[in-house]
Scaffold this active site. Structure first.
Site, PDB file in Angstrom:
ATOM      1  N   HIS A  18       0.798  -1.227   0.000  1.00  0.00           N
ATOM      2  CA  HIS A  18       0.000   0.000   0.000  1.00  0.00           C
ATOM      3  C   HIS A  18       0.828   1.271   0.000  1.00  0.00           C
ATOM      4  CE1 HIS A  18       0.932  -0.145   4.268  1.00  0.00           C
ATOM      5  NE2 HIS A  18       0.576   1.119   4.340  1.00  0.00           N
TER       6      HIS A  18
HETATM    7  C1  UD1 Z   1      -2.530   5.080   6.324  1.00  0.00           C
HETATM    8  C2  UD1 Z   1      -1.248   5.467   7.058  1.00  0.00           C
HETATM    9  C3  UD1 Z   1      -0.202   4.380   6.885  1.00  0.00           C
HETATM   10  C4  UD1 Z   1      -0.738   3.025   7.274  1.00  0.00           C
HETATM   11  C5  UD1 Z   1      -2.003   2.754   6.466  1.00  0.00           C
HETATM   12  C6  UD1 Z   1      -2.593   1.400   6.788  1.00  0.00           C
HETATM   13  C7  UD1 Z   1      -0.801   7.878   7.097  1.00  0.00           C
HETATM   14  C8  UD1 Z   1       0.036   8.949   6.552  1.00  0.00           C
HETATM   15  N1  UD1 Z   1      -0.680   6.688   6.516  1.00  0.00           N
HETATM   16  O1  UD1 Z   1      -2.256   5.089   4.945  1.00  0.00           O
HETATM   17  O2  UD1 Z   1       0.898   4.672   7.716  1.00  0.00           O
HETATM   18  O3  UD1 Z   1       0.216   2.028   7.036  1.00  0.00           O
HETATM   19  O4  UD1 Z   1      -2.940   3.788   6.772  1.00  0.00           O
HETATM   20  O5  UD1 Z   1      -3.753   1.160   6.131  1.00  0.00           O
HETATM   21  O6  UD1 Z   1      -1.523   8.104   8.039  1.00  0.00           O
HETATM   22  N2  UD1 Z   1      -9.744   4.665   2.186  1.00  0.00           N
HETATM   23  C9  UD1 Z   1     -10.895   3.913   2.093  1.00  0.00           C
HETATM   24  N3  UD1 Z   1     -11.475   3.496   3.250  1.00  0.00           N
HETATM   25  C10 UD1 Z   1     -10.965   3.802   4.465  1.00  0.00           C
HETATM   26  C11 UD1 Z   1      -9.784   4.553   4.542  1.00  0.00           C
HETATM   27  C12 UD1 Z   1      -9.185   4.966   3.396  1.00  0.00           C
HETATM   28  O7  UD1 Z   1     -11.368   3.624   0.995  1.00  0.00           O
HETATM   29  O8  UD1 Z   1     -11.542   3.395   5.487  1.00  0.00           O
HETATM   30  C13 UD1 Z   1      -9.071   5.128   0.960  1.00  0.00           C
HETATM   31  C14 UD1 Z   1      -8.941   6.641   0.933  1.00  0.00           C
HETATM   32  O9  UD1 Z   1      -9.985   7.217   0.282  1.00  0.00           O
HETATM   33  C15 UD1 Z   1      -7.631   6.864   0.230  1.00  0.00           C
HETATM   34  C16 UD1 Z   1      -6.841   5.615   0.510  1.00  0.00           C
HETATM   35  O10 UD1 Z   1      -7.746   4.645   0.991  1.00  0.00           O
HETATM   36  O11 UD1 Z   1      -7.800   6.985  -1.143  1.00  0.00           O
HETATM   37  C17 UD1 Z   1      -5.723   5.869   1.470  1.00  0.00           C
HETATM   38  O12 UD1 Z   1      -6.190   6.217   2.779  1.00  0.00           O
HETATM   39  P1  UD1 Z   1      -5.341   7.194   3.751  1.00  0.00           P
HETATM   40  O13 UD1 Z   1      -5.972   7.255   5.092  1.00  0.00           O
HETATM   41  O14 UD1 Z   1      -5.106   8.469   3.041  1.00  0.00           O
HETATM   42  O15 UD1 Z   1      -3.920   6.538   3.898  1.00  0.00           O
HETATM   43  P2  UD1 Z   1      -3.406   5.034   3.854  1.00  0.00           P
HETATM   44  O16 UD1 Z   1      -2.736   4.808   2.554  1.00  0.00           O
HETATM   45  O17 UD1 Z   1      -4.486   4.091   4.252  1.00  0.00           O
END
Ligand code: UD1
Length: 387
Positions: A235
């Site tokens: 990821h």
């Molecule tokens: C975050 C953490 C990372 C951790 C990861 C585990 C930061 C900077 N990064 O990254 O350290 O390893 O979580 O998962 O805090 N999304 C969904 N559903 C959700 C949450 C997110 O669809 O419940 C989508 C969002 O719309 C986005 C993507 O997933 O497009 C990334 O989510 P985001 O919270 O920005 O960061 P992660 O990559 O999950």
């Protein structure tokens, strides 16, 4: 003591669960509220962890949702500050709830376990919520406690590294997972009296739940056999944000697996990119993100794990499962020097030799780092009582 506990994203939940369980044992000596920032909000990324790990419903959900790094940081800071300011005014419960509807942010729902000002905020790990809540709290004179403080990848291109640096720079009490973390903090000029090496709360959760791990649906569907498949998670922006990089990595892994099934629970971020690439291979099985108990069941029984997560390398170390990390650095060097992890890097050409080593049965056995013993949260709470 009045304590706020912050949880925001998936890797936070297994770190706070045992701390809350230990706090429950000391009754009212420490009054706490659990604040979910809402950074992760899907059932699969958040809700299922609360259910499976027996974490109580959050007292407050800031419901910040997705956004860019800055958008998420700003929203969390603004909403957490509002909440702290309400507490600082020390109004009665009913007044707080009444005022609630009038605040800019009506998405903050308040259900409280205590009245009055928070003395401390406890943050875990390195996600955006960790940093944002630390800043908001510190500026209002609330003490910051950082569980898993002091670890460093020295890779400033990772958002998590910036979160670690900023959080640690304003932390009052560090609970650390490794000797390396202690040294990092001392080198930064932090006084030894602020640093407590207690072990790893994520491992408290793992050890406690080992007997409860659950066979996921995929097990029978894919006819998996003990030690007969890989588990893969990817990821990190460096691996998944560019289609070519992601495709090359997966192609090499599929080749190196030599027909062994690869079970790949796909993170939402990776799923978005994968849609555009359309990778297919007979032994590559992409599935939805798994719950905690199902995911670790798969890891425990796997031949090996391939990942770019940091936390998973700690779990594989404790379960003594071989682990290949597709990153150029790690903030958890003890998983390599002591545990079963190897740093493969992000260059797809590096993968083949490590795969050969695995198939040859030539992987290191590994040991478990000091104090990763399942008792870390008790040590933390014992120490919190002295603050
Ligand atoms: C975050 C953490 C990372 C951790 C990861 C585990 C930061 C900077 N990064 O990254 O350290 O390893 O979580 O998962 O805090 N999304 C969904 N559903 C959700 C949450 C997110 O669809 O419940 C989508 C969002 O719309 C986005 C993507 O997933 O497009 C990334 O989510 P985001 O919270 O920005 O960061 P992660 O990559 O999950």
């Amino acid at each position: 003591m009045k304590l706020d506990i912050i949880a925001g994203a998936r890797p936070n939940f297994m770190k706070i669960a045992p701390i809350i369980a230990a706090l429950e044992k000391v009754n009212d000596k420490i009054q706490y509220r659990l604040i979910h920032t809402g950074q992760h909000y899907d059932k699969k990324m958040s809700g299922s962890f609360f259910e499976q790990l027996g974490i109580p419903e959050p007292n407050v959900n800031l419901e910040v949702g997705s956004g860019t790094q800055a958008e998420q940081t700003a929203r969390i800071m603004e909403r957490y500050e509002t909440l702290l300011l309400q507490r600082h005014l020390d109004r009665s419960e009913s007044e707080v709830e009444r005022t609630q509807g009038k605040t800019k942010d009506s998405s903050i729902t308040v259900g409280t376990t205590f009245k009055g000002k928070s003395d401390w905020v406890l943050v875990v790990g390195d996600v955006t919520s960790t940093m944002a809540c630390s800043i908001a709290a510190k500026k209002l004179g609330v003490g910051v406690i950082h569980v898993e403080g002091g670890i460093r990848s020295n890779d400033i291109t990772m958002p998590e590294e910036i979160n670690r640096m900023v959080t640690d720079s304003i932390t009052d009490v560090f609970y650390t997972t490794s000797e390396v973390a202690n040294e990092n903090l001392k080198k930064l000029g932090h006084d030894e009296s602020k640093i407590r090496y207690v072990g790893n709360t994520m491992i408290d959760t793992l050890l406690k739940n080992m007997p409860r791990l659950q066979k996921p649906e995929a097990w029978d569907k894919l006819k998996l056999k003990e030690r007969g498949y890989f588990v893969m998670t990817l990821h990190r922006p460096a691996n998944v944000d560019e289609e070519a990089q992601l495709k090359n990595l997966i192609d090499e892994i599929v080749k190196g697996a030599k027909g062994m099934p690869i079970v790949f629970p796909v993170h939402p971020r990776t799923a978005k990119i994968l849609k555009g690439i359309g990778i297919e291979a007979d032994n590559l099985h992409m599935i939805e993100p798994l719950g905690y108990l199902e995911f670790n069941y798969l890891v425990k029984n796997s031949f090996a794990v391939i990942t770019d997560s940091g936390g998973i390398t700690e779990e594989t170390t404790v379960m003594k499962v071989p682990c290949m990390t597709l990153r150029d650095n790690t903030e958890r060097p003890e998983t390599i020097t002591i545990g079963t992890n190897e740093l493969v890097g992000t260059n797809p050409d590096n993968i083949a030799p490590f795969m050969e080593k695995l198939h040859a049965g030539d992987w290191k056995a590994g040991k478990i780092p000091y104090l990763w013993d399942g008792e870390t949260s008790e040590r933390i709470v014992e120490d919190l009582l002295k603050l």
